[in-house]
Design a protein around this motif. Structure first.
Motif, mmCIF file in Angstrom:
data_model
loop_
_atom_site.group_PDB
_atom_site.id
_atom_site.type_symbol
_atom_site.label_atom_id
_atom_site.label_comp_id
_atom_site.label_asym_id
_atom_site.label_seq_id
_atom_site.Cartn_x
_atom_site.Cartn_y
_atom_site.Cartn_z
ATOM 1 N N ASN A 61 -0.068 7.655 -4.619
ATOM 2 C CA ASN A 61 -1.565 6.421 -4.266
ATOM 3 C C ASN A 61 -0.802 5.320 -4.894
ATOM 4 O OD1 ASN A 61 -2.100 7.970 -2.003
ATOM 5 N ND2 ASN A 61 -2.912 9.205 -3.015
ATOM 6 N N GLU A 91 0.802 -0.878 0.020
ATOM 7 C CA GLU A 91 0.233 -0.039 -0.069
ATOM 8 C C GLU A 91 1.013 1.544 0.089
ATOM 9 O OE1 GLU A 91 -3.523 0.419 3.127
ATOM 10 O OE2 GLU A 91 -2.816 -1.143 3.103
ATOM 11 N N GLN A 104 -2.022 -5.928 -5.481
ATOM 12 C CA GLN A 104 -1.769 -7.328 -4.809
ATOM 13 C C GLN A 104 -1.094 -8.645 -4.486
ATOM 14 O OE1 GLN A 104 -5.244 -6.933 -3.670
ATOM 15 N NE2 GLN A 104 -5.002 -5.023 -4.192
ATOM 16 N N THR A 155 3.757 0.389 2.810
ATOM 17 C CA THR A 155 3.547 -0.470 4.080
ATOM 18 C C THR A 155 3.190 -2.019 3.332
ATOM 19 O OG1 THR A 155 1.199 0.661 4.580
ATOM 20 C CG2 THR A 155 1.441 -1.286 5.276
ATOM 21 N N ASN A 187 -2.161 0.279 -4.752
ATOM 22 C CA ASN A 187 -2.011 -0.919 -4.020
ATOM 23 C C ASN A 187 -1.867 -1.795 -5.395
ATOM 24 O OD1 ASN A 187 -3.174 0.331 -1.411
ATOM 25 N ND2 ASN A 187 -4.817 0.068 -2.677
ATOM 26 N N GLN A 212 0.717 5.386 0.478
ATOM 27 C CA GLN A 212 -0.375 6.248 0.503
ATOM 28 C C GLN A 212 0.626 7.474 0.876
ATOM 29 O OE1 GLN A 212 -0.912 4.561 4.198
ATOM 30 N NE2 GLN A 212 -3.450 4.213 3.668
#
Lengths: 327, 251
Positions: free
Chosen positions: A21, A3, A25, A59, A23, A5
């Motif tokens: 920003n 992640e 998977q 993260t 993500n 951000q």
């Protein structure tokens, strides 16, 4: 899995990466696409903990890099632009060092080194000095280093740069093989590479994310109108008029005949529709006029065009940014 | 801990394959051997001529060991930059710093790993010096505790040189620049105490305090002064700590 951000990095007043920003998977291959100097390497260096970000957080596998750097780094494998190898050492010694550095337990080290060498096809150069290996082998040593501890996240900065075509194909296959087990983020400025290797592509320009989607969706999204190419045996001008009359057709363009082409050579036309599938209507119009329909195919917008249209933003945005950079 | 050990082993391996370690060891053996032989010859001659007047052998510690350790110090001053100039400059230049900074290892472990690896070579150098001195131990009766203190002083001084050299190496990607700056700084620290020869003001005193020789001298005489210990330890700790701080910064 990963992640990112509000990630930002500025060097003095100059923003290299601003408010990124996204993500990733588990098991996904994410492509970082952008022209040189767009901020790809800076972003990767922040994700791996090499550079501290000016703002934002990363993260990895639920662990915030800024809070627990060592734990996050344990879960990340990184291949920088230049493979980080010691030319004085043999491949074996180097991987031993990396295994200790990555805190692989002593009894698992030999097995993991074997496995990484097998996956990167390094078995026959294991005892050679890295400085004497070819560029392709060195790159593979770099990849072996990154995957050695089998981290859940792999960051590869231009993994195919400087390789010959055969090595590029091998490296791409290797990366495809790594997905599933690892989440892979790779950067490239080669579009076909992103299209063939990645599940999802992030296009960045001047440190900003301008698009994020699958290669197919990106292509689809940018096709504002569907474009079809027709080849007709018949009078060119008459065919143009007939096709323009078909309902749903926005524009018809007649391609110029090739110089020196025979008078009865087929006419080539490009038809833009306003939406909806008009292929049957076009075919019917051609056939009912008694001409021969030689070819009818949709024109794919290549990723190249998308890339260019996204990275050459309207000129209006430029002066403001240039002024900001100058200040 | 394993990260520290990994760094030490890696640096040792590179020292011996490059083969910087062999060059430094061989040259040190040659140069210190020459110094030892010359000084011993002078000492023996003086002792013999002194004997004519009934004085007997001169004091081994002040007449042989003390000047010898000064010359060993000068030899280290020349050779130690060869051990430290590569340590960080090369990691920056070849991009391997990216591996070190993105691996689960604390930067202090990287710094200490490099320091201990270089200090390991220094211990080998001291072993060579000790091998020469066994001759004196065999034939003479030097004050053993004073000799041990002289060795301690040499080791502390070498460690301080290493810490400064490593710090300087972390400021450049060019080994030659690192080497030249390190050597120049060592030389300045060595001669800074000369100010007291022509001046006695506070500035001269300050330079004298900065000088390595001022603090090294007491050790060669067999004296351990807290002031000297503090001087060397603060150079070592300060140099290594600043190097670790330096690693945090971007290139």
């Amino acid at each position: 899995m990963l992640e990112v951000q509000h990630l930002s990095k500025s060097y003095g007043p100059f923003p290299a990466v601003s408010d990124l920003n996204f993500n990733a998977q588990k098991g996904e291959i994410l492509g970082f696409l952008g022209p040189n100097g767009a901020g790809k390497t800076t972003t990767m260096r922040m994700i791996t903990g090499y550079l501290p970000p000016s703002e934002g957080r990363v993260t990895v596998d639920g662990i915030v890099l800024q809070d627990q750097p060592l734990e996050a780094k344990r879960r990340t494998g990184y291949l920088p632009e230049l493979p980080p190898v010691y030319p004085e050492l043999t491949v074996e010694d180097y991987l031993r060092f990396v295994a200790r550095l990555k805190r692989i337990p002593a009894r698992e080290q030999a097995a993991k080194i074997d496995r990484a060498c097998r996956r990167c096809a390094l078995a026959d150069v294991r005892h050679r000095i890295i400085g004497r290996l070819s560029k392709g082998y060195r790159q593979r040593v770099g990849i072996a280093q990154a995957i050695l501890s089998e981290p859940p996240l792999l960051i590869l900065d231009e993994p195919t740069a400087g390789l010959d075509p055969r090595q590029i194909i091998e490296t791409r296959e290797l990366i495809r093989g790594l997905a599933g087990e690892h989440t892979v983020i790779l950067s490239t400025h080669i579009l076909s590479e992103a299209a063939t290797t990645c599940d999802r592509v992030l296009i960045i320009r001047r440190g900003r994310l301008v698009a994020a989607d699958t290669p197919a969706n990106l292509t689809h999204r940018l096709k504002k109108t569907d474009t079809l190419l027709l080849e007709i045996r018949g009078p060119a001008e008459a065919a143009r008029a007939a096709l323009a009359a078909v309902p749903g057709v926005a524009r018809v363009e007649l391609s110029a005949a090739l110089p020196g082409a025979a008078a009865d050579s087929p006419a080539r036309l490009t038809v833009e529709s306003q939406g909806g599938d008009i292929r049957e209507a076009l075919a019917r119009a051609v056939v009912s006029a008694g001409w021969g329909l030689l070819e009818l195919k949709p024109v794919e917008v290549s990723l190249e065009e998308i890339f260019l249209s996204l990275t050459d933003e309207p000129a209006a945005a430029e002066p403001a940014e240039a002024a900001a950079a100058a200040r | 801990m394993s990260g520290l050990w990994a760094m030490i082993r890696k640096e040792w391996k590179i020292y011996f394959v490059t083969p910087a370690a062999y060059v430094v060891l061989a040259l040190f053996a040659l140069i210190s051997g020459f110094f030892f032989y010359s000084m011993l010859a002078v000492y023996v001659m003086q002792s013999l001529s002194g004997g004519e007047f009934g004085g007997g052998a001169l004091n081994v510690n002040t007449q042989l060991i003390q000047p010898l350790f000064f010359d060993l110090g000068i030899t280290l001053l020349f050779l130690l930059p060869m051990l430290t100039m590569r340590l960080y400059a090369e990691e920056f230049r070849s991009g391997t710093m990216e591996l070190l900074k993105t691996s689960p290892i604390h930067r202090m472990q990287v710094v200490l790993g490099k320091f201990f690896a270089a200090f390991g070579i220094v211990l080998l150098l001291l072993l060579i010096a000790f091998a020469y001195l066994t001759v004196v131990l065999h034939y003479g009766k030097p004050d053993l505790s004073a000799l041990a203190v002289a060795f301690l002083g040499l080791a502390l001084m070498a460690a301080a040189f290493l810490a400064l050299g490593i710090l300087i190496s972390s400021f450049t990607r060019n080994q030659i620049v690192a080497g030249v700056v390190t050597f120049s700084l060592f030389l300045l620290l060595w001669v800074a105490g000369w100010t007291t020869a022509y001046s006695s003001g506070t500035i001269a005193g300050f330079f004298s305090y900065l000088s390595i020789t001022t603090h090294f001298q007491n050790f060669t005489l067999g004296l351990i002064d807290l002031k000297d210990l503090v001087y060397f330890l603060s150079l070592i700790v300060g140099g290594l700590f600043l190097t670790a701080r330096r690693m945090e910064l971007a290139e």
